[in-house]
Write a protein that holds these residues in place. Sequence first.
Motif, PDB file in Angstrom:
ATOM      1  N   UNK A  40      -9.628  38.335  53.849  1.00 26.80           N
ATOM      2  CA  UNK A  40      -9.165  37.989  55.197  1.00 26.80           C
ATOM      3  C   UNK A  40      -8.023  36.991  55.037  1.00 26.80           C
ATOM      4  N   UNK A  41      -6.812  37.469  55.262  1.00 30.90           N
ATOM      5  CA  UNK A  41      -5.620  36.620  55.115  1.00 30.90           C
ATOM      6  C   UNK A  41      -4.864  36.636  56.445  1.00 30.90           C
ATOM      7  N   UNK A  42      -4.492  35.461  56.933  1.00 30.64           N
ATOM      8  CA  UNK A  42      -3.860  35.402  58.253  1.00 30.64           C
ATOM      9  C   UNK A  42      -2.815  34.295  58.317  1.00 30.64           C
ATOM     10  N   UNK A  43      -2.181  34.209  59.490  1.00 30.59           N
ATOM     11  CA  UNK A  43      -1.141  33.208  59.726  1.00 30.59           C
ATOM     12  C   UNK A  43      -1.606  32.219  60.789  1.00 30.59           C
ATOM     13  N   UNK A  44      -1.057  31.015  60.741  1.00 33.05           N
ATOM     14  CA  UNK A  44      -1.359  29.979  61.725  1.00 33.05           C
ATOM     15  C   UNK A  44      -0.044  29.517  62.349  1.00 33.05           C
ATOM     16  N   UNK A  45       0.002  29.532  63.691  1.00 33.71           N
ATOM     17  CA  UNK A  45       1.187  29.061  64.414  1.00 33.71           C
ATOM     18  C   UNK A  45       0.772  27.895  65.309  1.00 33.71           C
ATOM     19  N   UNK A  46       1.596  26.847  65.331  1.00 32.04           N
ATOM     20  CA  UNK A  46       1.407  25.718  66.235  1.00 32.04           C
ATOM     21  C   UNK A  46       2.704  25.511  66.993  1.00 32.04           C
ATOM     22  N   UNK A  47       2.635  25.662  68.312  1.00 33.40           N
ATOM     23  CA  UNK A  47       3.840  25.579  69.157  1.00 33.40           C
ATOM     24  C   UNK A  47       4.924  26.537  68.687  1.00 33.40           C
ATOM     25  N   UNK A  48       4.531  27.764  68.401  1.00 34.20           N
ATOM     26  CA  UNK A  48       5.459  28.813  67.963  1.00 34.20           C
ATOM     27  C   UNK A  48       6.160  28.472  66.644  1.00 34.20           C
ATOM     28  N   UNK A  60       1.090  27.862  58.634  1.00 37.72           N
ATOM     29  CA  UNK A  60       0.608  28.366  57.343  1.00 37.72           C
ATOM     30  C   UNK A  60       0.737  29.875  57.303  1.00 37.72           C
ATOM     31  N   UNK A  61       1.187  30.390  56.165  1.00 41.90           N
ATOM     32  CA  UNK A  61       1.200  31.821  55.874  1.00 41.90           C
ATOM     33  C   UNK A  61       0.141  32.112  54.815  1.00 41.90           C
ATOM     34  N   UNK A  62      -0.270  33.374  54.743  1.00 43.48           N
ATOM     35  CA  UNK A  62      -1.195  33.820  53.691  1.00 43.48           C
ATOM     36  C   UNK A  62      -2.419  32.898  53.581  1.00 43.48           C
ATOM     37  N   UNK A  63      -2.996  32.557  54.709  1.00 43.46           N
ATOM     38  CA  UNK A  63      -4.121  31.627  54.744  1.00 43.46           C
ATOM     39  C   UNK A  63      -5.412  32.387  54.446  1.00 43.46           C
ATOM     40  N   UNK A  64      -6.064  32.030  53.340  1.00 45.70           N
ATOM     41  CA  UNK A  64      -7.302  32.668  52.903  1.00 45.70           C
ATOM     42  C   UNK A  64      -8.395  31.596  52.872  1.00 45.70           C
ATOM     43  N   UNK A  65      -9.309  31.638  53.861  1.00 40.74           N
ATOM     44  CA  UNK A  65     -10.345  30.612  53.972  1.00 40.74           C
ATOM     45  C   UNK A  65     -11.219  30.585  52.718  1.00 40.74           C
ATOM     46  N   UNK A  66     -11.596  31.750  52.214  1.00 31.69           N
ATOM     47  CA  UNK A  66     -12.475  31.814  51.044  1.00 31.69           C
ATOM     48  C   UNK A  66     -11.855  31.071  49.857  1.00 31.69           C
ATOM     49  N   UNK A  67     -10.564  31.330  49.612  1.00 33.72           N
ATOM     50  CA  UNK A  67      -9.905  30.709  48.461  1.00 33.72           C
ATOM     51  C   UNK A  67      -9.745  29.209  48.650  1.00 33.72           C
ATOM     52  N   UNK A  68      -9.387  28.777  49.861  1.00 37.14           N
ATOM     53  CA  UNK A  68      -9.126  27.355  50.087  1.00 37.14           C
ATOM     54  C   UNK A  68     -10.422  26.547  50.109  1.00 37.14           C
ATOM     55  N   UNK A  69     -11.485  27.118  50.670  1.00 36.42           N
ATOM     56  CA  UNK A  69     -12.751  26.392  50.740  1.00 36.42           C
ATOM     57  C   UNK A  69     -13.502  26.448  49.414  1.00 36.42           C
ATOM     58  N   UNK A  70     -13.268  27.501  48.647  1.00 36.90           N
ATOM     59  CA  UNK A  70     -13.960  27.647  47.379  1.00 36.90           C
ATOM     60  C   UNK A  70     -15.157  28.558  47.433  1.00 36.90           C
ATOM     61  N   UNK A  71     -15.211  29.403  48.462  1.00 35.24           N
ATOM     62  CA  UNK A  71     -16.306  30.356  48.534  1.00 35.24           C
ATOM     63  C   UNK A  71     -16.721  30.649  49.959  1.00 35.24           C
ATOM     64  N   UNK A  72     -17.754  31.463  50.090  1.00 33.88           N
ATOM     65  CA  UNK A  72     -18.297  31.853  51.390  1.00 33.88           C
ATOM     66  C   UNK A  72     -19.309  30.804  51.857  1.00 33.88           C
ATOM     67  N   UNK A  73     -19.407  30.616  53.186  1.00 35.55           N
ATOM     68  CA  UNK A  73     -20.346  29.667  53.798  1.00 35.55           C
ATOM     69  C   UNK A  73     -20.093  28.228  53.351  1.00 35.55           C
ATOM     70  N   UNK A 116       0.327  24.996  71.864  1.00 30.69           N
ATOM     71  CA  UNK A 116      -0.215  26.337  71.644  1.00 30.69           C
ATOM     72  C   UNK A 116      -0.725  26.436  70.211  1.00 30.69           C
ATOM     73  N   UNK A 117      -1.965  26.820  70.054  1.00 29.73           N
ATOM     74  CA  UNK A 117      -2.545  27.092  68.740  1.00 29.73           C
ATOM     75  C   UNK A 117      -2.803  28.592  68.662  1.00 29.73           C
ATOM     76  N   UNK A 118      -2.215  29.257  67.676  1.00 32.79           N
ATOM     77  CA  UNK A 118      -2.328  30.712  67.585  1.00 32.79           C
ATOM     78  C   UNK A 118      -2.629  31.128  66.144  1.00 32.79           C
ATOM     79  N   UNK A 119      -3.590  32.025  66.011  1.00 31.87           N
ATOM     80  CA  UNK A 119      -3.961  32.579  64.714  1.00 31.87           C
ATOM     81  C   UNK A 119      -3.897  34.088  64.796  1.00 31.87           C
ATOM     82  N   UNK A 120      -3.282  34.705  63.800  1.00 37.59           N
ATOM     83  CA  UNK A 120      -3.170  36.155  63.806  1.00 37.59           C
ATOM     84  C   UNK A 120      -3.104  36.709  62.406  1.00 37.59           C
ATOM     85  N   UNK A 121      -3.342  37.999  62.261  1.00 37.58           N
ATOM     86  CA  UNK A 121      -3.353  38.618  60.936  1.00 37.58           C
ATOM     87  C   UNK A 121      -1.969  38.632  60.307  1.00 37.58           C
ATOM     88  N   UNK A 122      -1.954  38.642  59.012  1.00 39.35           N
ATOM     89  CA  UNK A 122      -0.708  38.753  58.257  1.00 39.35           C
ATOM     90  C   UNK A 122      -0.596  40.196  57.766  1.00 39.35           C
TER      91      UNK A 122
END
Length: 688
Positions: free
Chosen positions: A185-193, A197-210, A229-235
């Motif tokens: 699951x890789x996505x983008x983060x936009x704040x005020x357009x 962040x690009x290529x944001x992977x929660x699993x990799x940054x947190x170090x695992x699931x849960x 505006x806080x916006x999250x969408x797929x990459x």
Amino acid sequence: MGPTANSSYSNVVKEYFFYVETNLIVLNLVPSKGSFGFLNAVEIIPEGNKVFVDSVRRVGANGGNSSLNLSKRGIETMYRLNVGGSFISPSQDSILWRKWEADSGYMINADAGSEIRNRSNITYANPNDTFAGPLEVYESARTLTNTEVMEKRFNMSWKLRIDPDFEYLIRLHFCELVYDKPNQRIFRIFIDNKTAADNFDVYSRAGGMNIAYHEDYLDSVSSKTNAIWIQLGPDPTTGSAGTDALLNGLEVFKISRNGNLAYVETYTNIGTRKNSKSLILWVGIGVVIASIVILAAICTVIICFCKKKNDTKKNPNGWRPLFLNGTITNSTANAKGTSSANQNHPNGGTIRSGRRFTLTEIRAATSNFDESLVIGVGGFGKVYKGEIDESSLVAVKRSHPQSQQGLTEFETEIELLSKLRHRHLVSLIGFCDEQSEMILVYEYMANGTLRNHLFGSDLPPLSWKQRLDICIGAARGLHYLHTGSDRGIIHRDVKTTNILLDEDFVAKMSDFGLSKTGPSLEHTHVSTAVKGSFGYLDPEYFRRQQLTEKSDVYSFGVVLFEVICARAVINPTLPKDQINLAEWAMRWQRERSIESILDPRLKGHYCPESLMRFGEIAEKCLGDEGKSRPTMGEVLWHLEYVLQLHEAWLRSNVDSVKDVVNSDPDLQSQMKDDEDGEFSQVMDQRGR
């Protein structure tokens, strides 16, 4: 903040973080003049410098980290949201006793994100993260709804009101609850357009699931902005398995400016320091001026009343004007229901065409809104077939009390159509606004909507030439909207149900309730809330809330693919890769195989080159960015060229077309129904 239990009063909780260098805290309340200050309770909780870090990534083009200089600045909590979950009370946040609100009320479209939950052994990525939020925040999340339906450019969006001209710390809480491997699951983060962040992977940054994890971002808000505006969408460029985004929690903190967290709107208060004598003098002058104005107004009313009375004697059928946005809509209709031409009003307003019908006339025209006369149902309400002046057929659109559209759309439609006249725009005959009714009366379009002739009915199929003619007509109507006035008009709801066909299959654009005046010369777009129809909506407009004429171009591109394929733009009953027409058709078009998904009823009687060119136009209309899409004028030019290719092919392939018609009973039937149309012209060796 919110009402207290069993009380009609409301409470306000303010939360501040600040650095303390002494063993004493002084709290002062300074009330405004004529008011008083009070406080019910104060809580002081040490956080041990574990909630915030001094270095934070700044969003925007420059990026990089910035120092918050926390020892010199204060912080105020603006929002704390449990994303995808329910309200969390302070007693559930046992470390800092914080309150977490549900996020749904702050989303632009709450349905854009689905709630997911997982209570299995969530741990923190870092021991200090226990101060960031309780585990309850990380046990729920939002992910994009029906990602197989949505184009991979739509986002989940939150809009949060803030004070202008401050810096804000935005904290996003994450915990991967579904995927047990990286790059899923890789996505983008936009704040005020702005890209945070690009290529944001929660699993990799947190170090695992849960594993609970958070990211902080710093954003500077200008003096002209009162919302973040806080916006999250797929990459879509990554090819990850999960083509959506995920968020568990959201916090927004205001950072002090020059040691101050207060925001006071600036204004000029002239004369507040004058002495009492001067004040009395000015009050006396004001009373005199007000008296003169009131007397002048009374005289004006009397004169206007007398003039109106005389006008009524001259014109016993006259009717009162409808005031719309400072202009006057007023005309006298003739026996056929048509109206007088636009003309300048002597008082600076505008007298525009449009007949005001009485509710009695509308009920008579529609047999008291007989259900058997309903010819369509939309967001505004039902549309009835009616007859006025004994012989003129009309379409009567009546607003439903629970309609998604209301007075604004009603006035917009009258305002626009009363000043627009074009062969490819549906003409407004008049309206009725008696007894809280909102009714619009249009010219009657005998052949209904384009959609009905493409699929979902037993009507005979449209020939390829008819489809091209209809697309050209609709393009001409939209091109006129975009260029026919100083700033142009953006339709904002282009779709096949809003393209109507008259008795000669001439296409006309309809339903202008959502239309907006285009940007002025010094601007490139109109900033406005997202409105339109899902499946046709420009993803760039959806993401940025910036409307341009190219948003209509995108929607028209979807219409072009709908014309090719003769199927709904969203069909959840199909396989996942076919649900969204635009995505599905674009895949075939990029492979230059659009004929593979062509309406099978067109087999054998279309020009292959014209179809290829038609697909290329649709592909250009669906460009990722508005600046890469053609204008409606360019689309129109290319469509006319496509029609020329098809007509040349017809003239050079008379025999082959004749064989196809003779072998297909449906085409023979269609040829009988179209004696003066495409088939008769092809079969007639004399040509046209």
